[in-house]
Write an enzyme that holds these catalytic residues in place. Sequence first.
Site, PDB file in Angstrom:
ATOM      1  N   ASP A 194       0.968  -0.906   0.317  1.00 21.05           N
ATOM      2  CA  ASP A 194       0.728  -0.017  -0.099  1.00 21.05           C
ATOM      3  C   ASP A 194       1.166   0.929  -0.438  1.00 21.05           C
ATOM      4  O   ASP A 194       2.038   0.948   1.089  1.00 21.05           O
ATOM      5  CB  ASP A 194      -0.732  -0.274   1.367  1.00 21.05           C
ATOM      6  CG  ASP A 194      -1.898   0.664   1.641  1.00 21.05           C
ATOM      7  OD1 ASP A 194      -1.720   2.578   0.254  1.00 21.05           O
ATOM      8  OD2 ASP A 194      -2.871   1.137   2.463  1.00 21.05           O
ATOM      9  N   HIS A 367      -4.916   3.918   6.229  1.00 21.66           N
ATOM     10  CA  HIS A 367      -3.163   3.921   5.407  1.00 21.66           C
ATOM     11  C   HIS A 367      -1.649   4.372   5.863  1.00 21.66           C
ATOM     12  O   HIS A 367      -2.541   5.511   7.148  1.00 21.66           O
ATOM     13  CB  HIS A 367      -3.125   3.925   4.294  1.00 21.66           C
ATOM     14  CG  HIS A 367      -4.430   4.290   3.242  1.00 21.66           C
ATOM     15  ND1 HIS A 367      -4.559   3.643   2.423  1.00 21.66           N
ATOM     16  CD2 HIS A 367      -5.873   4.406   3.071  1.00 21.66           C
ATOM     17  CE1 HIS A 367      -6.029   2.578   2.160  1.00 21.66           C
ATOM     18  NE2 HIS A 367      -6.013   4.596   2.364  1.00 21.66           N
TER      19      HIS A 367
END
Length: 554
Positions: A194, A367
């Site tokens: 990610d 995130h």
Amino acid sequence: MNSDLSVKIIPLGGVGEIGKNITAIEISDEIIVVDCGIAFPDEEMYGVDLIIPDITYLIQNKDKVKGFFITHGHEDHIGAIPYILKQLDVPIYGTKLALAIIENKLREHDLIETSNLISVDPGSKIDLENISVEFIQSTHSIAESCSLAIKTPLGVIFHTGDFKIDLTPIDDKVIDIDRISTIGKEGVILLMADSTNVERSGYTMSEKSIGNTFNRIFRGAKGRIIIATFASNIHRMQQIINASIENKRRVAFSGRSMESISKVAFELSYLHIPEGMLIEIDDINNYSNENVTIITTGSQGEPMAALARIAFGNHRKIKIERDDLFIISASPIPGNDKLISKVINQLFKKGADVIYEDLEEVHVSGHAYREELKLMHRLIKPKYFMPVHGEYRHLKHHKDLAISLGMDSKDVFIAERGEVLEISDKGARISGKVTTGTVLVDGLGVGDVGTLVLRDRKHLAQDGLVNIVVTIEKESYSIIAGPDIITRGFVYVKESEDLIKELKQIATDELQNCLDDKILEWYLIKTNVKKALERYIYDKTKRRPTIIPIIMEI
């Protein structure tokens, strides 16, 4: 080991874009697919509802495809599944919550009876002939997020999915650092990680950290609290519910996705609401305003979502009242800033108070920030690295981060959509490209809106439409009726009568010239009229409206 054996990693979705996360991993005669998401249209994609990936390559190799492996239940990771299953009937593997959300979508598409959904728990392994997939507990802004350890004869591919390292998650299900570390020690051939927050330094705040903020805000609120967040952020919902309970407020859900996902989460015990504290949106007026919290959709300013409809007075059940407090508990997805600002401004105009991320800590990201990404790299110690999940600049910054941690630049790959990263005993390289792209969904139409249609819609939106309607008689080569000029989005006719008269005269002259020359072919007549009008309109207005002559014969 066969020295000719290779594994191919093929991003089929929106590399360098937000959304459409879907990656094919192929070895020998087996393909697995990680995630299957949608993206949302930008403001120039007039009328388009969704964007789904083009899976031509998977269809061409459908006998090899063994299943979709889902990391978590966000739309950009599962939203395209109903559309894809109509073309490719294969098993879907995922955790209970992700599959429950997918089930709701399949039910809407009448696919639930024919679909093969296989539930897994974190720690589970799915063994195929050449590939083994292990689901590993992760943390993100939705419950039951997983990373994937994909074991192949050439080594392990580790796919983080969307993640953050939250050591105090709401559900106490901590990311499995021990297992990730063990996998790293055993050797990882490729890390796919990610990249969304790679530009942000430090560490992400824990989801639990905003609970105190909610409690403080709720204590000071005099009227209803209407709070917008992502429907899939069940941990955020739980914190809102906890703050409501502590401040003697009952909770109602508003918005289709919010209502359906909260129902699923409650049934699966991911959401805990004491009996009597949950009320229907129809019943909110039966309680004092200071005893009501409404959790709604629309945190991205979407025009048709509940929050925007409340702000602009179009919601059937919720009208803005005195002392209402609105909280927007989300960050804007890139490109949505203007939509959110428009809604916030409208709420202030209507007299409401609004709290958003710039004013209070009412949102934390799901995130990983840079230091968490560094930790993941150190734990995994991959031979090769491919950044995923983010815009192109995020992928580039993540590549630079990996190099700063000691990786050789030739071992880090940013693969464009459809490009094939091939790994073998001889090394890793981009070895070609497969057919892929985007498919636009407009209402019930899937793929019937393409570049030409979008171009025409954009042209119509910018310059408008001019219709010329005329009736001619073939035998006498004469004009029987018209030409009449009908415009849409071009000029305001009542204030442009002189221009319309001139257009009629030009059309009449051009038609008469064709008839005098005994031309009755529609194509030639239309072309001549259209060209004459285009020249005149551009000279007079510097606009290029779409001109459509309509000719009838008697």
